[in-house]
Enzyme design. Structure first.
Site, PDB file in Angstrom:
ATOM      1  N   SER A  21       0.845  -1.191   0.000  1.00 14.40           N
ATOM      2  CA  SER A  21       0.000   0.000   0.000  1.00 14.40           C
ATOM      3  C   SER A  21       0.878   1.237   0.000  1.00 14.40           C
ATOM      4  CB  SER A  21      -0.909   0.011   1.237  1.00 14.40           C
ATOM      5  OG  SER A  21      -1.533   1.284   1.390  1.00 14.40           O
ATOM      6  N   LYS A  79      -7.896  16.466 -14.851  1.00 14.12           N
ATOM      7  CA  LYS A  79      -8.874  16.859 -13.830  1.00 14.12           C
ATOM      8  C   LYS A  79      -8.237  17.642 -12.680  1.00 14.12           C
ATOM      9  CE  LYS A  79     -12.190  13.184 -14.844  1.00 14.12           C
ATOM     10  NZ  LYS A  79     -11.567  12.798 -16.126  1.00 14.12           N
ATOM     11  N   GLU A 103     -18.927  16.752 -12.423  1.00  8.36           N
ATOM     12  CA  GLU A 103     -18.321  16.434 -13.721  1.00  8.36           C
ATOM     13  C   GLU A 103     -18.323  17.666 -14.622  1.00  8.36           C
ATOM     14  OE1 GLU A 103     -18.561  12.673 -16.762  1.00  8.36           O
ATOM     15  OE2 GLU A 103     -20.458  13.507 -16.089  1.00  8.36           O
TER      16      GLU A 103
END
Length: 322
Positions: free
Chosen positions: A9, A77, A235
């Protein structure tokens, strides 16, 4: 060349250091992130911990192990984000921008790395590569459209005007490797994605390539219908690749260098600490205020809702950013 599958991780610093030191890693391509926009939007704490803190831990492990190059796979983004996912990726970029300017780094959460609090020499070159959608990758619309067509439709598109940048997996891979090799430290590279593509046009083309016909007002006897489902929370209709206009060319015609603003490492550490404190206390409205303050262009368009706690309306009215 061979592959070694190793489980771990990005939020486990000791594991990160073990992997990098055991295999003598000289380049890290950091692509570990939660990237599903609506799910991250409603799981703010985990999205920020994984995408921001995970990037920080991985970068610090690279410094500790003497990794030569570190390449962050970023996203369009991150530019003037309207959602938590995009804001988290911009913060991840800011982490690397800050670290790249430190010759000696005092580690954040140093005890988790099993080292003292003395500065660690930093010889790692950090590079960020920002681009749009990769055709056929996990989460891409291509596999979704293909499956919807296979079962007879309808094909779902969120909005008739929505468009996105696309490139193929081989294109993206080659350009990321080339950009990483160019990095001098703290570079934000932007890949030339060509012209944006309307998603509805892509859906129509895939229907045609499947040997089927589009069902619409002009052809009511067609086989596959396109249905507009509405924009998802946070979005955008149109994605961007640059925050500002300060961009320069490189030696590669399809790679540009964006000169984005950054914060010094000591200031960014304080912001991360403050943000994590708000997450720990489930004070997500305050978390969003911090994102609004420090992530350039962040403009959320809906209320903060966490699916685990259902809402944050139970927070004290006097929640304020410290």
């Amino acid at each position: 060349m061979y592959l070694v599958p190793v489980l771990g991780s990005v939020n486990d610093p000791r594991r990160l250091m073990d992997v990098m030191s055991t295999y003598g890693v000289n380049t890290v391509y950091h692509a570990a992130a939660y990237k599903h926009v609506p799910i991250v939007e409603h799981n703010m704490s985990q999205g920020l911990r994984n995408n921001v803190l995970g990037t920080l831990y991985t970068a610090q492990a690279a410094i500790a192990c003497g990794v030569e190059r570190f390449v962050l796979i970023s996203t369009d983004k991150a530019v003037r984000p309207t959602n938590v996912m995009g804001a988290s990726k911009r913060l991840a970029e800011m982490v690397l921008q800050a670290l790249s300017r430190e010759k000696q780094v005092r580690f954040y959460d140093a005890e988790l790395f099993g080292i003292g609090h003395e500065p660690v020499e930093n010889n790692t070159r950090f590079t960020m590569v920002r681009f749009g959608n990769v055709l056929g990758s996990s989460g891409s619309v291509i596999p979704l459209f293909r499956e919807q067509i296979r079962v007879g439709g309808p094909v779902t598109v969120t909005h008739p005007e929505i468009n996105r940048y696309f490139m193929t997996i081989p294109e993206a891979s080659q350009l990321v490797i080339q950009a990483g090799a160019m990095g001098e430290g703290g570079d934000v590279f932007v890949l030339d994605m060509g012209s944006p593509v309307k998603i509805v046009d892509l859906a129509k083309r895939m229907i045609q390539l499947s040997g089927l016909t589009l069902k619409d007002d002009e052809n009511p006897d067609g086989e596959i219908e396109i249905v507009f489902s509405g924009l998802r929370p946070e979005e955008k209709l149109y994605e961007e690749l640059l925050i500002g206009d300060n961009v320069t060319g490189t030696g590669h015609e399809r790679i540009c260098r964006a000169n984005e603003e950054w914060l010094p490492w000591n200031e960014l550490q304080a912001i991360i600490t403050q943000m994590l404190e708000t997450l720990h206390g489930h004070r997500y409205r305050v978390t969003r205020e911090l994102l609004l303050r420090y992530v350039n262009g962040f403009r959320p368009s809906s209320n903060v809702v966490d699916w685990l706690y259902r809402s944050v309306e139970h927070q004290a009215v006097n929640d304020e950013v410290a």
